[in-house]
Write a protein that holds these residues in place. Structure first.
Motif, PDB file in Angstrom:
ATOM      1  N   HIS A  80      -7.617  -5.679  -4.570  1.00 44.52           N
ATOM      2  CA  HIS A  80      -8.241  -6.761  -5.136  1.00 44.52           C
ATOM      3  C   HIS A  80      -7.210  -6.952  -6.378  1.00 44.52           C
ATOM      4  O   HIS A  80      -6.950  -6.138  -7.699  1.00 44.52           O
ATOM      5  CB  HIS A  80      -9.541  -6.453  -5.039  1.00 44.52           C
ATOM      6  N   LYS A  81      -6.804  -8.045  -6.815  1.00 41.13           N
ATOM      7  CA  LYS A  81      -6.099  -8.529  -7.901  1.00 41.13           C
ATOM      8  C   LYS A  81      -7.349  -7.615  -9.452  1.00 41.13           C
ATOM      9  O   LYS A  81      -6.168  -7.151 -10.146  1.00 41.13           O
ATOM     10  CB  LYS A  81      -6.039 -10.029  -8.552  1.00 41.13           C
ATOM     11  N   ASN A  98     -12.018  -2.336  -4.773  1.00 40.27           N
ATOM     12  CA  ASN A  98     -12.336  -3.644  -4.486  1.00 40.27           C
ATOM     13  C   ASN A  98     -13.656  -4.470  -4.833  1.00 40.27           C
ATOM     14  O   ASN A  98     -14.109  -5.175  -5.555  1.00 40.27           O
ATOM     15  CB  ASN A  98     -12.126  -4.602  -3.481  1.00 40.27           C
ATOM     16  N   LEU A 150     -15.089  -6.019  -8.760  1.00 39.59           N
ATOM     17  CA  LEU A 150     -15.231  -7.637  -8.284  1.00 39.59           C
ATOM     18  C   LEU A 150     -17.356  -7.500  -8.964  1.00 39.59           C
ATOM     19  O   LEU A 150     -17.874  -8.501  -9.603  1.00 39.59           O
ATOM     20  CB  LEU A 150     -15.573  -8.121  -6.834  1.00 39.59           C
TER      21      LEU A 150
END
Length: 132
Positions: free
Chosen positions: A104-105, A76, A80
């Protein structure tokens, strides 16, 4: 299993205690993996698994769940911070099942595919063949 794995894609091969991190230095037609890192023996003492674990879980089960959580958090973080654009995740079914809900998306949007197999100790050629 046939998936197009772009050049530069991050390929993570994990089980409950270790992960090998590769990048595809080939292209979509010719997969060529280069090992970038080996993650094992992470400090699990001051951390615990995500979510709830059955009370009768053994220490090794707790460690495996904690490792899966730490791996997901690292993936993640990389997504990000734009450290990779594409991700392929290979892990034994239990570890993969622990990692997926923690992604995470941003990470799942970069996920090209996943494979529920334990190839952590497999030769490089076996991993490449499974993905080709």
């Amino acid at each position: 299993m046939t998936m197009k794995i772009p050049q530069g894609a991050l390929v993570v091969v994990a089980n409950g205690g270790a992960a090998r991190v590769f990048s595809n230095v080939g292209d979509e037609r010719t997969l060529t993996l280069k090992q970038e890192a080996l993650l094992e023996g992470m400090n699990l003492d001051d951390d615990g698994p995500a979510g709830s674990m059955p009370a009768e879980s053994s220490a090794s089960q707790l460690d495996e769940a904690t490792f899966a959580k730490q791996l997901a958090l690292g993936l993640n973080d990389g997504a990000l911070k734009n450290r990779y654009a594409h991700l392929v995740l290979i892990a034994d079914p239990q570890t993969l099942g622990r990692i997926r809900p923690l992604l995470h998306k941003e990470t799942t949007q970069r996920l090209v595919g996943d494979l529920a197999k334990d190839f952590t100790n497999a030769p490089l050629e076996t991993i490449e063949r499974a993905l080709s």
